[in-house]
Design an enzyme around this catalytic site. Structure first.
Site, PDB file in Angstrom:
ATOM      1  N   SER A 119      12.003  14.171   0.513  1.00 35.36           N
ATOM      2  CA  SER A 119      11.530  15.554   0.658  1.00 35.36           C
ATOM      3  C   SER A 119      10.932  15.761   2.037  1.00 35.36           C
ATOM      4  O   SER A 119      11.002  16.856   2.578  1.00 35.36           O
ATOM      5  CB  SER A 119      10.419  15.852  -0.350  1.00 35.36           C
ATOM      6  OG  SER A 119      10.895  15.750  -1.646  1.00 35.36           O
ATOM      7  N   HIS A 140      18.960  16.753  -1.009  1.00 30.98           N
ATOM      8  CA  HIS A 140      17.619  17.027  -1.519  1.00 30.98           C
ATOM      9  C   HIS A 140      17.689  17.885  -2.770  1.00 30.98           C
ATOM     10  O   HIS A 140      17.904  19.096  -2.702  1.00 30.98           O
ATOM     11  CB  HIS A 140      16.781  17.707  -0.420  1.00 30.98           C
ATOM     12  CG  HIS A 140      15.349  17.892  -0.813  1.00 30.98           C
ATOM     13  ND1 HIS A 140      14.636  19.033  -0.558  1.00 30.98           N
ATOM     14  CD2 HIS A 140      14.499  17.068  -1.475  1.00 30.98           C
ATOM     15  CE1 HIS A 140      13.401  18.894  -1.034  1.00 30.98           C
ATOM     16  NE2 HIS A 140      13.305  17.714  -1.600  1.00 30.98           N
ATOM     17  N   GLU A 152      19.714  20.903  -1.113  1.00 35.91           N
ATOM     18  CA  GLU A 152      19.800  21.052   0.336  1.00 35.91           C
ATOM     19  C   GLU A 152      20.607  19.866   0.867  1.00 35.91           C
ATOM     20  O   GLU A 152      20.235  18.713   0.636  1.00 35.91           O
ATOM     21  CB  GLU A 152      18.399  21.066   0.957  1.00 35.91           C
ATOM     22  CG  GLU A 152      17.600  22.296   0.551  1.00 35.91           C
ATOM     23  CD  GLU A 152      16.131  22.254   0.954  1.00 35.91           C
ATOM     24  OE1 GLU A 152      15.522  23.328   1.055  1.00 35.91           O
ATOM     25  OE2 GLU A 152      15.574  21.156   1.149  1.00 35.91           O
ATOM     26  N   ASN A 190      10.809  23.622   1.274  1.00 31.64           N
ATOM     27  CA  ASN A 190       9.439  23.116   1.415  1.00 31.64           C
ATOM     28  C   ASN A 190       8.770  23.616   2.693  1.00 31.64           C
ATOM     29  O   ASN A 190       7.562  23.844   2.714  1.00 31.64           O
ATOM     30  CB  ASN A 190       9.412  21.591   1.351  1.00 31.64           C
ATOM     31  CG  ASN A 190       9.600  21.089  -0.074  1.00 31.64           C
ATOM     32  OD1 ASN A 190       9.471  21.866  -1.022  1.00 31.64           O
ATOM     33  ND2 ASN A 190       9.911  19.813  -0.234  1.00 31.64           N
TER      34      ASN A 190
HETATM   35  N1  LIG Z   1       9.180  14.347  -7.719  1.00 31.72           N
HETATM   36  C1  LIG Z   1       9.600  15.411  -7.048  1.00 31.72           C
HETATM   37  O1  LIG Z   1       9.208  16.550  -7.311  1.00 31.72           O
HETATM   38  C2  LIG Z   1      10.604  15.250  -5.947  1.00 31.72           C
HETATM   39  C3  LIG Z   1      11.433  16.336  -5.602  1.00 31.72           C
HETATM   40  C4  LIG Z   1      12.411  16.164  -4.614  1.00 31.72           C
HETATM   41  C5  LIG Z   1      12.520  14.943  -3.967  1.00 31.72           C
HETATM   42  N2  LIG Z   1      11.683  13.915  -4.308  1.00 31.72           N
HETATM   43  C6  LIG Z   1      11.863  12.636  -3.601  1.00 31.72           C
HETATM   44  O2  LIG Z   1      12.629  11.783  -4.446  1.00 31.72           O
HETATM   45  C7  LIG Z   1      12.252  10.416  -4.231  1.00 31.72           C
HETATM   46  C8  LIG Z   1      11.823   9.798  -5.555  1.00 31.72           C
HETATM   47  O3  LIG Z   1      10.733  10.517  -6.068  1.00 31.72           O
HETATM   48  P1  LIG Z   1      10.324  10.420  -7.614  1.00 31.72           P
HETATM   49  O4  LIG Z   1       9.360  11.526  -7.846  1.00 31.72           O
HETATM   50  O5  LIG Z   1      11.536  10.289  -8.452  1.00 31.72           O
HETATM   51  O6  LIG Z   1       9.542   9.030  -7.609  1.00 31.72           O
HETATM   52  P2  LIG Z   1       9.238   8.063  -8.862  1.00 31.72           P
HETATM   53  O7  LIG Z   1       8.049   7.270  -8.459  1.00 31.72           O
HETATM   54  O8  LIG Z   1       9.225   8.826 -10.136  1.00 31.72           O
HETATM   55  O9  LIG Z   1      10.520   7.102  -8.907  1.00 31.72           O
HETATM   56  C9  LIG Z   1      10.813   6.164  -7.917  1.00 31.72           C
HETATM   57  C10 LIG Z   1      11.513   4.994  -8.604  1.00 31.72           C
HETATM   58  O10 LIG Z   1      12.098   4.166  -7.612  1.00 31.72           O
HETATM   59  C11 LIG Z   1      11.977   2.832  -8.048  1.00 31.72           C
HETATM   60  N3  LIG Z   1      12.146   1.974  -6.862  1.00 31.72           N
HETATM   61  C12 LIG Z   1      11.282   1.733  -5.873  1.00 31.72           C
HETATM   62  N4  LIG Z   1      11.858   0.920  -4.947  1.00 31.72           N
HETATM   63  C13 LIG Z   1      13.125   0.661  -5.376  1.00 31.72           C
HETATM   64  C14 LIG Z   1      14.227  -0.068  -4.871  1.00 31.72           C
HETATM   65  N5  LIG Z   1      14.155  -0.726  -3.712  1.00 31.72           N
HETATM   66  N6  LIG Z   1      15.364  -0.105  -5.603  1.00 31.72           N
HETATM   67  C15 LIG Z   1      15.457   0.566  -6.767  1.00 31.72           C
HETATM   68  N7  LIG Z   1      14.446   1.287  -7.288  1.00 31.72           N
HETATM   69  C16 LIG Z   1      13.308   1.341  -6.598  1.00 31.72           C
HETATM   70  C17 LIG Z   1      10.630   2.754  -8.703  1.00 31.72           C
HETATM   71  O11 LIG Z   1      10.568   1.649  -9.585  1.00 31.72           O
HETATM   72  C18 LIG Z   1      10.569   4.105  -9.423  1.00 31.72           C
HETATM   73  O12 LIG Z   1      11.073   4.006 -10.740  1.00 31.72           O
HETATM   74  C19 LIG Z   1      11.150  10.457  -3.164  1.00 31.72           C
HETATM   75  O13 LIG Z   1      11.726  10.282  -1.902  1.00 31.72           O
HETATM   76  C20 LIG Z   1      10.591  11.868  -3.323  1.00 31.72           C
HETATM   77  O14 LIG Z   1       9.981  12.345  -2.142  1.00 31.72           O
HETATM   78  C21 LIG Z   1      10.762  14.033  -5.290  1.00 31.72           C
END
Ligand SMILES: NC(=O)c1ccc[n+]([C@@H]2O[C@H](COP(=O)([O-])OP(=O)(O)OC[C@H]3O[C@@H](n4cnc5c(N)ncnc54)[C@H](O)[C@@H]3O)[C@@H](O)[C@H]2O)c1
Length: 284
Positions: A119, A140, A152, A190
């Site tokens: 993000s 995204h 995006e 964002n």
């Molecule tokens: N949550 C939101 O609202 C949102 C929205 C858009 C984008 N994002 C982006 O998406 C990405 C993930 O966010 P999220 O909210 O799903 O996080 P999250 O913490 O819910 O999930 C991340 C997962 O990745 C796993 N992980 C970490 N390192 C790893 C690796 N090397 N190999 C495999 N798995 C691994 C973790 O165990 C965890 O289950 C981030 O970059 C975040 O900025 C989040």
């Protein structure tokens, strides 16, 4: 280039939703997590939401079974070697993402597309960890990925237009509404939404208005579908603060810095819906 097999790295909030979209769209999908337990949790999240779709008669039981039949999980990154696209959805940390992209670069075919769901980080900095920055894009998705239509599709200075087009088309095949944009801080939504939500939080104190009245004001006065306080609760106070700090750091506009009130809420562990308490309280 035909996309048949998709890898999703990280099956947390976003990754599980993205993997669900991929199998629903008929792509063979392999999800990678860091432990068997987390991989199983990711799979059961997807099973749960597809099960709910069947209960609500939005999907047939046979379509659900077909979708689940396309999903495998692994803890070994090497298992993603035959993927045409890999979507990364791990923790929002540059070093972790760069390390992963370096490994993926060695494992998957040279023509495969590597996509990040970041993000707030620079797609170009992530791409620079690979020997194929021209095949790296941002995809995204918005939370919850299976529900919100927008994706995006982010290009860096080095992204090949053909790879960008292929990623755009792929997002469309997932049933999403893609838009094209450059790799700038906050991309499109964002960049606009975060400072506006921060303004809303500052107005709470300046205008001595309650969260309920502020939400009513924006819903009834401008037809926002959800008020700003309810929206921040949904996003998560911590996620919003993190994104604000990234934008503030990148662009230096004071409106982008997280308001004190949000920092205090994060400190107190009042993170919104997910903790049962934010601007509002929620039954758990
Ligand atoms: N949550 C939101 O609202 C949102 C929205 C858009 C984008 N994002 C982006 O998406 C990405 C993930 O966010 P999220 O909210 O799903 O996080 P999250 O913490 O819910 O999930 C991340 C997962 O990745 C796993 N992980 C970490 N390192 C790893 C690796 N090397 N190999 C495999 N798995 C691994 C973790 O165990 C965890 O289950 C981030 O970059 C975040 O900025 C989040």
């Amino acid at each position: 280039m035909e996309i048949r097999r998709v890898g999703v790295v990280g099956l947390g909030t976003m990754g599980a939703g993205i993997a669900q979209l991929c199998v629903q769209a008929g792509f063979e999908t392999i999800g990678r997590e860091v432990s068997e337990e987390l991989a199983a949790r990711g799979r059961s999240t997807i099973e749960h939401y597809l099960g709910r779709a069947v209960e609500k008669e939005r999907m047939s039981a046979s379509d659900r079974d077909a979708a689940l039949g396309l999903l495998t999980t692994t803890i070994s990154l090497e298992d993603l070697s035959a993927c045409d696209v890999v979507i990364e959805a791990i923790v929002e940390e540059l070093d972790a993402k760069r390390e992963l992209f370096g490994e993926l670069d060695r494992i998957v075919a040279a023509e495969a597309i590597l996509a990040t769901n970041t993000s707030a980080l620079s797609v170009a900095e992530i791409a620079a960890a690979t020997s194929r920055p021209e095949r790296v894009v941002g995809l995204h998705f918005f939370n919850p990925a299976p529900v919100l239509p927008l994706v995006e599709v982010v290009r860096t200075e080095l992204t090949d237009p053909g790879a960008h087009d292929a990623a755009y088309e792929f997002a469309g095949r997932l049933g999403k509404v893609p838009i094209r944009c450059n790799d700038t801080p906050g991309f499109v939504v964002n960049r606009i939404l975060i400072p506006v939500l921060n303004d809303c939080v500052r107005v709470l104190d300046e205008a001595r208005v309650t969260p309920e009245d502020l939400d009513t004001a924006m819903e009834q006065g401008t037809r926002w579908p959800i008020g700003p306080c309810a929206l921040i609760d949904l996003i998560g106070i911590d996620v919003h603060v993190h994104a604000s700090e990234a934008l503030w750091h990148a662009l230096g506009e004071p409106r982008m810095a997280p308001p004190e009130r949000l920092l205090a809420m994060a400190e107190a562990g009042h993170l919104g819906r997910k903790t049962g308490r934010g601007f509002y309280t929620y039954g758990r």
